[in-house]
Design a protein around this motif. Structure first.
Motif, PDB file in Angstrom:
ATOM      1  N   ALA B  90      32.300  12.907  -7.056  1.00 22.14           N
ATOM      2  CA  ALA B  90      30.952  12.986  -6.502  1.00 22.14           C
ATOM      3  C   ALA B  90      31.132  12.898  -4.992  1.00 22.14           C
ATOM      4  CB  ALA B  90      30.082  11.853  -7.027  1.00 22.14           C
ATOM      5  N   ARG B  91      31.470  14.023  -4.397  1.00 19.47           N
ATOM      6  CA  ARG B  91      31.894  14.045  -3.002  1.00 19.47           C
ATOM      7  C   ARG B  91      30.936  13.294  -2.079  1.00 19.47           C
ATOM      8  NH1 ARG B  91      35.134  17.515   0.228  1.00 19.47           N
ATOM      9  NH2 ARG B  91      36.392  17.724  -1.623  1.00 19.47           N
ATOM     10  N   GLY B  92      29.624  13.567  -2.197  1.00 18.18           N
ATOM     11  CA  GLY B  92      28.652  12.925  -1.308  1.00 18.18           C
ATOM     12  C   GLY B  92      28.699  11.407  -1.420  1.00 18.18           C
ATOM     13  N   ALA B  93      28.669  10.927  -2.673  1.00 18.98           N
ATOM     14  CA  ALA B  93      28.673   9.478  -2.886  1.00 18.98           C
ATOM     15  C   ALA B  93      30.002   8.875  -2.432  1.00 18.98           C
ATOM     16  CB  ALA B  93      28.421   9.170  -4.355  1.00 18.98           C
ATOM     17  N   GLU B  94      31.080   9.632  -2.618  1.00 15.81           N
ATOM     18  CA  GLU B  94      32.387   9.127  -2.199  1.00 15.81           C
ATOM     19  C   GLU B  94      32.429   8.951  -0.684  1.00 15.81           C
ATOM     20  OE1 GLU B  94      35.587  11.672  -3.676  1.00 15.81           O
ATOM     21  OE2 GLU B  94      34.396  11.988  -5.475  1.00 15.81           O
ATOM     22  N   GLU B  95      31.872   9.961   0.025  1.00 14.83           N
ATOM     23  CA  GLU B  95      31.911   9.869   1.481  1.00 14.83           C
ATOM     24  C   GLU B  95      31.063   8.717   1.984  1.00 14.83           C
ATOM     25  OE1 GLU B  95      31.083  13.897   2.482  1.00 14.83           O
ATOM     26  OE2 GLU B  95      33.193  14.468   2.324  1.00 14.83           O
ATOM     27  N   LYS B  96      29.939   8.495   1.307  1.00 16.77           N
ATOM     28  CA  LYS B  96      29.081   7.362   1.673  1.00 16.77           C
ATOM     29  C   LYS B  96      29.804   6.038   1.404  1.00 16.77           C
ATOM     30  CE  LYS B  96      24.383   5.595   0.991  1.00 16.77           C
ATOM     31  NZ  LYS B  96      24.795   4.203   0.837  1.00 16.77           N
ATOM     32  N   PHE B  97      30.536   6.007   0.300  1.00 16.59           N
ATOM     33  CA  PHE B  97      31.308   4.821  -0.091  1.00 16.59           C
ATOM     34  C   PHE B  97      32.298   4.455   1.017  1.00 16.59           C
ATOM     35  CE2 PHE B  97      35.013   3.040  -2.463  1.00 16.59           C
ATOM     36  CZ  PHE B  97      34.383   1.980  -3.092  1.00 16.59           C
ATOM     37  N   VAL B  98      32.950   5.491   1.561  1.00 20.30           N
ATOM     38  CA  VAL B  98      33.916   5.267   2.634  1.00 20.30           C
ATOM     39  C   VAL B  98      33.185   4.911   3.929  1.00 20.30           C
ATOM     40  CG1 VAL B  98      35.716   6.329   4.046  1.00 20.30           C
ATOM     41  CG2 VAL B  98      35.637   6.756   1.572  1.00 20.30           C
ATOM     42  N   ALA B  99      32.092   5.649   4.213  1.00 11.76           N
ATOM     43  CA  ALA B  99      31.356   5.418   5.459  1.00 11.76           C
ATOM     44  C   ALA B  99      30.783   4.003   5.495  1.00 11.76           C
ATOM     45  CB  ALA B  99      30.232   6.444   5.598  1.00 11.76           C
ATOM     46  N   ASP B 100      30.383   3.485   4.335  1.00 13.73           N
ATOM     47  CA  ASP B 100      29.808   2.136   4.283  1.00 13.73           C
ATOM     48  C   ASP B 100      30.881   1.059   4.349  1.00 13.73           C
ATOM     49  OD1 ASP B 100      27.355   3.243   4.134  1.00 13.73           O
ATOM     50  OD2 ASP B 100      27.093   2.981   1.968  1.00 13.73           O
ATOM     51  N   GLY B 101      32.139   1.477   4.409  1.00 10.30           N
ATOM     52  CA  GLY B 101      33.211   0.505   4.584  1.00 10.30           C
ATOM     53  C   GLY B 101      33.734  -0.098   3.292  1.00 10.30           C
ATOM     54  N   PHE B 102      33.319   0.458   2.147  1.00 12.44           N
ATOM     55  CA  PHE B 102      33.797  -0.113   0.876  1.00 12.44           C
ATOM     56  C   PHE B 102      35.173   0.435   0.518  1.00 12.44           C
ATOM     57  CE2 PHE B 102      29.104  -0.348   0.226  1.00 12.44           C
ATOM     58  CZ  PHE B 102      29.021  -1.721   0.279  1.00 12.44           C
ATOM     59  N   GLY B 103      35.434   1.665   0.952  1.00 17.77           N
ATOM     60  CA  GLY B 103      36.706   2.271   0.584  1.00 17.77           C
ATOM     61  C   GLY B 103      37.399   2.868   1.807  1.00 17.77           C
ATOM     62  N   ILE B 104      38.705   3.052   1.677  1.00 18.42           N
ATOM     63  CA  ILE B 104      39.437   3.700   2.758  1.00 18.42           C
ATOM     64  C   ILE B 104      40.381   4.743   2.174  1.00 18.42           C
ATOM     65  CG2 ILE B 104      39.332   1.757   4.387  1.00 18.42           C
ATOM     66  CD1 ILE B 104      42.183   1.046   3.458  1.00 18.42           C
ATOM     67  N   ASP B 105      40.805   5.669   3.046  1.00 15.73           N
ATOM     68  CA  ASP B 105      41.857   6.609   2.683  1.00 15.73           C
ATOM     69  C   ASP B 105      41.481   7.480   1.485  1.00 15.73           C
ATOM     70  OD1 ASP B 105      44.244   7.854   2.897  1.00 15.73           O
ATOM     71  OD2 ASP B 105      45.399   6.319   1.830  1.00 15.73           O
ATOM     72  N   ARG B 106      40.286   8.087   1.536  1.00 15.90           N
ATOM     73  CA  ARG B 106      39.900   8.986   0.441  1.00 15.90           C
ATOM     74  C   ARG B 106      40.801  10.225   0.460  1.00 15.90           C
ATOM     75  NH1 ARG B 106      37.997  13.487  -0.530  1.00 15.90           N
ATOM     76  NH2 ARG B 106      36.852  13.917  -2.448  1.00 15.90           N
ATOM     77  N   ARG B 107      41.276  10.619  -0.703  1.00 16.21           N
ATOM     78  CA  ARG B 107      42.134  11.815  -0.777  1.00 16.21           C
ATOM     79  C   ARG B 107      41.633  12.754  -1.862  1.00 16.21           C
ATOM     80  NH1 ARG B 107      48.199   9.289  -0.789  1.00 16.21           N
ATOM     81  NH2 ARG B 107      47.714   7.409   0.392  1.00 16.21           N
ATOM     82  N   ASP B 108      41.725  14.060  -1.593  1.00 18.04           N
ATOM     83  CA  ASP B 108      41.420  15.052  -2.626  1.00 18.04           C
ATOM     84  C   ASP B 108      42.540  15.036  -3.646  1.00 18.04           C
ATOM     85  OD1 ASP B 108      39.034  16.063  -1.604  1.00 18.04           O
ATOM     86  OD2 ASP B 108      40.131  17.267  -0.122  1.00 18.04           O
ATOM     87  N   VAL B 109      42.193  15.142  -4.897  1.00 18.43           N
ATOM     88  CA  VAL B 109      43.208  15.134  -5.946  1.00 18.43           C
ATOM     89  C   VAL B 109      43.262  16.470  -6.670  1.00 18.43           C
ATOM     90  CG1 VAL B 109      43.935  14.075  -8.113  1.00 18.43           C
ATOM     91  CG2 VAL B 109      43.013  12.650  -6.270  1.00 18.43           C
ATOM     92  N   MET B 110      42.095  16.890  -7.152  1.00 21.10           N
ATOM     93  CA  MET B 110      42.080  18.089  -8.002  1.00 21.10           C
ATOM     94  C   MET B 110      40.638  18.520  -8.159  1.00 21.10           C
ATOM     95  SD  MET B 110      42.666  16.067 -11.561  1.00 21.10           S
ATOM     96  CE  MET B 110      41.381  15.016 -12.223  1.00 21.10           C
ATOM     97  N   HIS B 111      40.419  19.605  -8.818  1.00 18.47           N
ATOM     98  CA  HIS B 111      39.053  19.964  -9.161  1.00 18.47           C
ATOM     99  C   HIS B 111      39.018  20.638 -10.517  1.00 18.47           C
ATOM    100  CE1 HIS B 111      40.369  23.857  -7.436  1.00 18.47           C
ATOM    101  NE2 HIS B 111      39.628  24.342  -8.407  1.00 18.47           N
TER     102      HIS B 111
END
Lengths: 217, 300, 208
Positions: B90-111
């Motif tokens: 869920a790209r949008g939610a993932e980016e928000k997750f990182v932007a809000d400081g909950f996660g770091i180092d998001r990486r694409d894996v597959m689709h």
């Protein structure tokens, strides 16, 4: 000396008074018979004297000590009541007798001795390992008596001990009681409507009628 | 009292205690180092993790605990610090997750991709649609039943985004919100002769059990990328960040990507690795031996 | 076979812990006369209807890293499930113990007390004399927790080889559309319940 003194006692049940005793003394070291019809309040009085119920009002002393909510459990250890029909624990005959002795904090060796002795008094030695629930009505009442006498209480309270057993068992129970009263200087209270038994035990009669006690013969 | 704990009591309580102690002793707790990963049910149900994780576990002598829930909850577990790493789509939610400081180092894996499925008769005629939003408009126009996940999962978020793009507020008798997982939604859609948006992997697993057909696929907007994110150790110091990074390195590295590309249950590729340049995986991805998702495989 | 064992030991541990608290509590409530006893009984009865997901949610709030017990790291471990299921079984065991004790012969109490029994010894005698009823309470508690899915799913996380129980496996297989496998697991669960009950039944038959 008096075992019990009662002063202005009222016992209530479900909000109504079922027994009133203005003044009463029960002598120590003697047999007293509570005589009266069924429903006159004999059992209620015995439960009070066994310290199983508290009076709604009044003062009760046991060997000179006023009974309070605080000391009731301790004083109860010197008193034991035999119910009209016994409740036996779901264990062996000997186990039933041992239960009370354990509750009194008695060690294993002494307990075994007392169990044997009590069963001998009541003629139940041979049934020691039998499950209590396998006993007949008369044997059950004798076991209840053995369980009580094993504790050697200062006060023995008996509620119609022979009312629900057959003639042969009644004779045995009366003999046990007679022997025991002769050998021990215990205080005994016997509720019964069997006047001859009271006489055999040399009891001072005390009448209970309509929820009040009427002293004297 | 001389015997505060009489033998009788011991005889009665001992078995209970013994059972408790015995069972606690036998329980497989605390053997190996454990890493917790929350992921989506569709990822877990696809069976991919069953081949992807064991090599990592064996190589490092660790256990990866997979907690498969909806995307919304998977991210929530990360926010609360209840997992070490999050693997969702869920790209949008993932980016928000990182932007809000909950996660770091998001990486694409597959689709993989989303497809619209429905009854073979296709009453709304979505097979003729040019774009995904047209297909949805046709469903709404026809008033044909549509089963939504309704559970804030990645698939549900994708679906809502599509409705928004189509400027349709899905509501009415025809729009059914199931509030359940993908499999349940496909089953419901099958029973009701309804349309549904599903990820291709789950649909392939269900294809033989339901009478639904893929009626629309191939619009790039249905592209479904998976990302892996480490829970921010600055926010949750107790997380096993080192091991989380190790797992991410593995999954996005050559070995993990090769496993993803080579996972073909029933001879059909479910996922397409995104983390490395295509030529790094050339031997596998260039020789597909089953039908590929339209519009997705061709971009490789 | 792993999930059967996981299910069994988690449910058994939860039941045993709930029994250690629930049986004495039940005896106490049954025998003691205190203000608010009626309210306690009503509360216990109500708690029997506690939905598993509510317990799951409540304990989740407790043991999540953000919760007051977060430090212990219990979420998504078997211990977390045990905690939740223990809470689930507690009102059932306590309540059925109250029922079992209340059903006992009223002369039992008078007998114990007149033979000099203190509160602890009387309580123990009550449990022993009412052992069939208390055993039934434990069986009911075990049945509830071994068959529930809400707590096991929310607090265990359905982690393969670790916290996956029979019920969460059934939920998983159902979500994957593997209805036949789900049903087979359901039958296995019934078989386990049967075995546990049969064992207790035999035990009960041996003791008078």
């Amino acid at each position: 000396m008096n075992a019990y003194t009662l002063h202005d006692i009222r016992i209530g049940h479900d909000g109504r008074t079922v027994l009133t005793i203005p003044e009463l003394a029960i002598p120590a070291g003697a047999v007293t018979a509570l005589l009266g019809e069924n429903g006159a309040g004999k059992s209620t009085l015995l439960h009070l004297l066994a310290l199983l119920t508290a009076p709604a009002h009044g003062r009760l002393t046991l060997f000179g000590e006023a009974v309070t909510a605080r000391n009731r459990a301790r004083l109860r250890k010197g008193v034991s009541l035999l119910l009209q029909t016994p409740y036996l624990f779901n264990r062996s005959v000997a186990g039933n007798v041992a239960w009370g002795l354990k509750a009194h904090g008695m060690g294993r060796a002494e307990r075994g001795e007392r169990v044997r002795e009590a069963l001998a008094w009541t003629g139940l030695e041979k049934l020691a390992e039998r499950p209590a629930h396998a006993l007949s009505g008369g044997e059950a009442q004798r076991l209840a008596l053995a369980r009580l006498l094993a504790l050697r209480p200062r006060v023995v309270l008996l509620d119609e001990p022979t009312a629900h057993v057959d003639a042969a068992s009644r004779a045995r129970i009366e003999a046990i009681l007679e022997n025991w009263v002769r050998e021990h200087q215990a205080t005994v209270l016997l509720a019964t409507h069997d006047a001859p038994l009271a006489e055999r035990l040399g009891a001072r009669p005390l009448r209970v009628a309509d929820g009040t006690t009427l002293s004297g013969p | 009292m001389k015997h505060p704990f009489p033998p009788r009591a011991a005889r009665f309580a001992a078995p209970l205690l013994a059972i408790t102690l015995l069972l606690t002793a036998i329980s497989p707790a605390g053997a190996a180092e454990r890493l917790r990963m929350s992921t989506t049910t569709s990822t877990e149900n696809s069976g991919l993790l069953g081949v992807l994780l064991p090599p990592f576990e064996q190589a490092n002598g660790v256990k990866v605990d997979v907690i498969a829930v909806g995307t919304g909850k998977a991210l929530k577990l990360g926010e609360n610090g209840d997992v070490d790493v999050v693997f969702v789509h869920a790209r949008g939610a993932e980016e928000k997750f990182v932007a809000d400081g909950f996660g770091i180092d998001r990486r694409d894996v597959m689709h993989n991709d989303f497809v619209l499925v429905g009854p073979a008769a296709d009453p709304a005629g979505i097979a003729k649609a040019a774009r995904a939003v047209d297909a949805l408009a046709r469903i709404q126009h026809a008033g044909a039943p549509f089963v939504s996940r309704g559970d804030d999962s990645g698939t549900h978020q994708k679906e809502r985004a599509l409705w928004t793009t189509a400027r349709i507020k899905p509501a009415g008798q025809w729009y059914l919100e199931a509030g359940q997982g993908m499999g349940a939604v496909l089953t419901i859609a099958n029973e009701k002769g309804a349309y549904a948006l599903t990820d291709r992997g789950t649909f392939i697993a269900y294809r033989d059990k339901v009478g639904l057909k893929v009626l629309f696929a191939g619009d790039p907007v249905l592209f479904n990328p998976y990302g892996i994110i480490a829970v921010n150790p600055a926010r949750h110091p107790h997380v096993n960040h080192a091991l989380a990074e190790k797992l991410m390195d593995f999954i996005t590295g050559p070995e993990g990507q090769r496993i993803i590309a080579g996972y073909r249950p029933g001879g059909e590729a479910l996922f397409f690795p995104d983390a490395l340049a295509p030529d790094a995986l050339a031997p596998i991805t260039l020789v597909p031996n089953g039908p590929r998702p339209a519009g997705v495989g061709s971009t490789r | 076979m792993g999930i059967v064992w996981t299910s069994l030991w988690i449910a058994a541990t939860a039941t045993a812990l709930a029994a250690l608290i629930g049986v004495p509590a039940g005896v106490l409530v049954a025998l003691a006369r205190f203000r608010g006893r009626g309210a306690v009984l009503l509360g216990l009865n109500t708690l029997m209807a506690l939905p598993t997901v509510v317990v799951g949610l409540f304990v989740y709030g407790l043991i999540s890293r953000q919760g007051p017990l977060g430090e212990w790291g219990l979420l998504f471990t078997p211990a977390g499930i045990v905690l939740g299921e223990c809470i689930l079984a507690l009102p059932i065991i306590a309540n059925l113990t109250v029922t079992a004790v209340t059903a006992l012969d009223p002369r039992l109490l008078a007998t114990c007390r007149t033979l000099g029994g203190g509160p602890a010894r009387v309580g123990l005698a009550v449990v022993l004399e009412g052992r069939h009823g208390v055993l039934a309470a434990l069986v009911a508690g075990f049945g509830r927790v071994v068959a529930e899915v809400g707590v096991a799913m929310m607090l265990g996380g359905n982690i393969r080889w670790y916290t996956r129980t029979m019920t969460t496996a059934i939920a998983l297989e159902t979500s994957k559309g593997e209805f036949v496998l789900g049903l087979a697991l359901g039958l296995a669960l019934l078989g386990v319940a049967f075995a546990v009950n049969a064992a207790l039944f035999t035990l009960r038959g041996r003791t008078p």
